[in-house]
Scaffold this motif. Sequence first.
Motif, short mmCIF file in Angstrom:
data_model
loop_
_atom_site.label_atom_id
_atom_site.label_comp_id
_atom_site.label_asym_id
_atom_site.label_seq_id
_atom_site.Cartn_x
_atom_site.Cartn_y
_atom_site.Cartn_z
N ASN A 154 1.61 7.22 -0.71
CA ASN A 154 2.60 8.90 -1.49
C ASN A 154 1.76 9.39 -1.94
N LYS A 155 1.07 9.39 -2.57
CA LYS A 155 0.15 10.01 -3.31
C LYS A 155 -0.68 10.89 -2.37
N VAL A 156 -0.87 10.27 -1.62
CA VAL A 156 -2.19 10.81 -0.56
C VAL A 156 -1.02 11.81 0.32
N ASN A 195 -0.93 14.60 -8.66
CA ASN A 195 -1.01 13.71 -9.12
C ASN A 195 0.59 12.88 -9.36
N GLU A 238 3.01 10.20 -10.03
CA GLU A 238 3.29 9.07 -11.33
C GLU A 238 4.64 8.28 -11.39
N GLY A 276 3.20 3.27 -2.42
CA GLY A 276 2.03 3.86 -3.56
C GLY A 276 1.66 4.74 -3.41
N GLY A 277 0.04 4.02 -2.95
CA GLY A 277 -1.34 4.72 -2.54
C GLY A 277 -0.79 5.69 -1.84
N LEU A 287 0.63 -0.81 -0.24
CA LEU A 287 0.07 -0.14 0.17
C LEU A 287 0.42 1.14 -0.48
#
Length: 98
Positions: free
Chosen positions: A29-31, A53, A55, A26-27, A24
Motif C-alpha cells: 500500500n505504501k508503494v 509516507n 502511516e 501494508g508495505g 505484505l
Amino acid sequence: MAKRNNEHLSLSDALKEFVETNKLEGGLNKVHVAEAWRELMGNGVNNYTTSVNLEHDTLYVKLSSSVLREELSYGKQKIINMLNEALGKPLIKKLILR
C-alpha cells in the motif's frame, strides 16, 4: 514449512494468497500510494516533493516549497479523494503537508 495445495490456482490468486499469508499488504500500500501521488500530481508538484509516507490512514507529504504547500492545503480533500479513487480503496483519510 508452507502447505502445498493440489488444486490449480491462477497466478494472480497465488500472488494474492502469498501477500496475505506473509502480511505484505501494508508495505505494498505504501508503494502504491507513492506511485499514485507521482502519477496524479504531475511533474510540477513532484519536483518539490521530497517524500511521501503512508502511516495507518494518514498520508505525510514533505514539500520543499512553502508556497506549493499552502496552495495544496486548499484542496486536501480533493487530493485524498483522487488518490483513494486511483488506489481503488479508501486507504487515506487524512493528508498532512509538511
